[in-house]
Write a protein that holds these residues in place. Structure first.
Motif, PDB file in Angstrom:
ATOM      1  N   UNK A 244       0.846  -1.197   0.000  1.00 34.85           N
ATOM      2  CA  UNK A 244       0.000   0.000   0.000  1.00 34.85           C
ATOM      3  C   UNK A 244       0.879   1.244   0.000  1.00 34.85           C
ATOM      4  N   UNK A 245       2.008   1.156   0.683  1.00 31.77           N
ATOM      5  CA  UNK A 245       2.958   2.268   0.711  1.00 31.77           C
ATOM      6  C   UNK A 245       3.574   2.481  -0.667  1.00 31.77           C
ATOM      7  N   UNK A 246       3.818   1.393  -1.379  1.00 27.29           N
ATOM      8  CA  UNK A 246       4.335   1.491  -2.749  1.00 27.29           C
ATOM      9  C   UNK A 246       3.379   2.317  -3.605  1.00 27.29           C
ATOM     10  N   UNK A 247       2.083   2.102  -3.417  1.00 28.55           N
ATOM     11  CA  UNK A 247       1.071   2.793  -4.217  1.00 28.55           C
ATOM     12  C   UNK A 247       0.948   4.273  -3.872  1.00 28.55           C
ATOM     13  N   UNK A 248       1.551   4.691  -2.756  1.00 29.88           N
ATOM     14  CA  UNK A 248       1.537   6.106  -2.380  1.00 29.88           C
ATOM     15  C   UNK A 248       2.680   6.872  -3.045  1.00 29.88           C
ATOM     16  N   UNK A 249       3.563   6.135  -3.686  1.00 27.68           N
ATOM     17  CA  UNK A 249       4.691   6.793  -4.356  1.00 27.68           C
ATOM     18  C   UNK A 249       4.181   7.656  -5.508  1.00 27.68           C
ATOM     19  N   UNK A 250       4.844   8.781  -5.792  1.00 30.00           N
ATOM     20  CA  UNK A 250       4.413   9.682  -6.878  1.00 30.00           C
ATOM     21  C   UNK A 250       4.184   8.989  -8.214  1.00 30.00           C
ATOM     22  N   UNK A 251       4.893   7.882  -8.459  1.00 27.15           N
ATOM     23  CA  UNK A 251       4.708   7.194  -9.744  1.00 27.15           C
ATOM     24  C   UNK A 251       3.263   6.765  -9.947  1.00 27.15           C
ATOM     25  N   UNK A 252       2.587   6.383  -8.848  1.00 26.98           N
ATOM     26  CA  UNK A 252       1.220   5.880  -8.964  1.00 26.98           C
ATOM     27  C   UNK A 252       0.162   6.954  -8.731  1.00 26.98           C
ATOM     28  N   UNK A 253       0.568   8.213  -8.549  1.00 22.81           N
ATOM     29  CA  UNK A 253      -0.403   9.273  -8.344  1.00 22.81           C
ATOM     30  C   UNK A 253      -1.110   9.611  -9.647  1.00 22.81           C
TER      31      UNK A 253
END
Length: 320
Positions: A244-253
């Motif tokens: 879930x933290x990975x998905x908070x990275x700017x790449x996934x915004x």
């Protein structure tokens, strides 16, 4: 595999088969499996999408959709205190519109010993590569799978595998050449076992992609996922909810902009470069001041010599 945020998923049936439903698979009873996992028919695997859809390194909207779906699926697995342990393009399937995980035969409990099923070395992390090297007979290539039990399952394993797949999606090439079973040569296994920051930097540089926001953001995330040390790899993300933290990275915004984190990283790099330049300038100034001091000293000495010479000339004239 259903997703942790309630995303739609195919219905799954896990149950013991009765004699009335096993007539067609009677010959396989010797395998000793009592249960079966029934899932909706998969329309396409991620491997097929990579091969035929020409999205890698091009369609970042599709790449983010795939990555988000599969990160949610891995997060669901981790929430059940397990790791998938064999995440790769062949083990990601799209039954309809959502990408899901398949092939759970290597899955194991977090903190417990690894099973006897050999994982795909092309997508395993360096810590497993070291064990596979030690367990492989160089002459026959056979792996003593019982030695894999030395590895204690960790979320770090899936983080690496996710990073390896994401690298392929974003940069259009895999970290290593794999065979039909997604395994790599002993030589490449050795390179994986001794993975360094420089190893990844070379792979990114060799991909020769333009410095767009998409590639910069992808590289920043991948550099966190493909860290050689498993503890350091896990520390880059929130404990207990790493995917879930990975998905908070700017790449996934959704706005697909660099975001505060990437801007901060860039500012830090600029600041570090400024500090280097300031240090170099200070050194130049110091050397310049030293040279100026030497010049002043030389001029002073020349003046002294000139005064002495004039005195001598005056004495000689007086004598003459």
């Amino acid at each position: 595999m259903g997703t942790s945020d309630g995303a739609s998923a195919p219905e799954m049936l896990v149950g013991q088969l009765t004699s009335s439903t096993t007539s067609e698979i009677e010959p396989d009873r010797s395998a000793g499996f009592k249960f079966v996992l029934v899932m909706e028919f998969g329309e396409r695997s991620l491997q097929e999408a990579l091969t035929h859809d020409h999205i890698a390194g091009k369609d970042f909207f599709a790449i983010r959709k795939m990555g988000s779906d599969l990160a949610h699926a891995l997060a669901h697995v981790h929430s059940k205190n397990r790791i998938h342990a064999d995440f790769k393009p062949l083990n990601a399937m799209r039954p309809s519109s959502t990408w899901l995980l398949i092939d759970m035969d290597v899955m194991c409990f977090i903190g417990k010993e690894f099973g006897s099923k050999q994982p795909s070395s092309g997508y395993c992390p360096p810590e497993m590569a070291k064990l596979l090297l030690a367990a492989t007979d160089v002459k026959t290539g056979k792996v003593a799978t019982e030695k894999l039990a030395e590895y204690k399952a960790s979320v770090s394993y899936d983080l690496w595998s996710f990073g390896a797949v994401l690298f392929n999606l974003c940069f259009g090439t895999s970290l290593f050449n794999t065979d039909q079973n997604d395994n790599i040569s002993l030589r490449d296994l050795g390179a994986l076992a001794t993975w360094t920051v420089a190893s990844l930097n070379r792979r990114i540089d060799e991909a020769n992609k333009p410095p767009t926001d998409d590639f910069i953001a992808a590289a920043a995330l991948i550099k966190k996922l493909l860290v050689s040390d498993p503890d350091e790899r896990r520390k880059s993300f929130e404990e207990g909810c790493e995917m879930s933290s990975v998905l908070k990275h700017p790449f996934f915004r959704a706005d697909v902009e660099l975001g505060l984190e990437l801007v901060t990283e860039q500012l830090n790099r600029i600041e570090n470069e400024q500090l280097k330049q300031t240090a170099m300038l200070a050194a130049i100034i110091e050397r310049t001041e030293t040279i100026v001091g030497l010049q002043r000293s030389t001029i002073s000495q020349l003046n002294e010599h000139s005064s002495a010479l004039r005195a001598c000339i005056q004495v000689m004239r007086a004598v003459i």
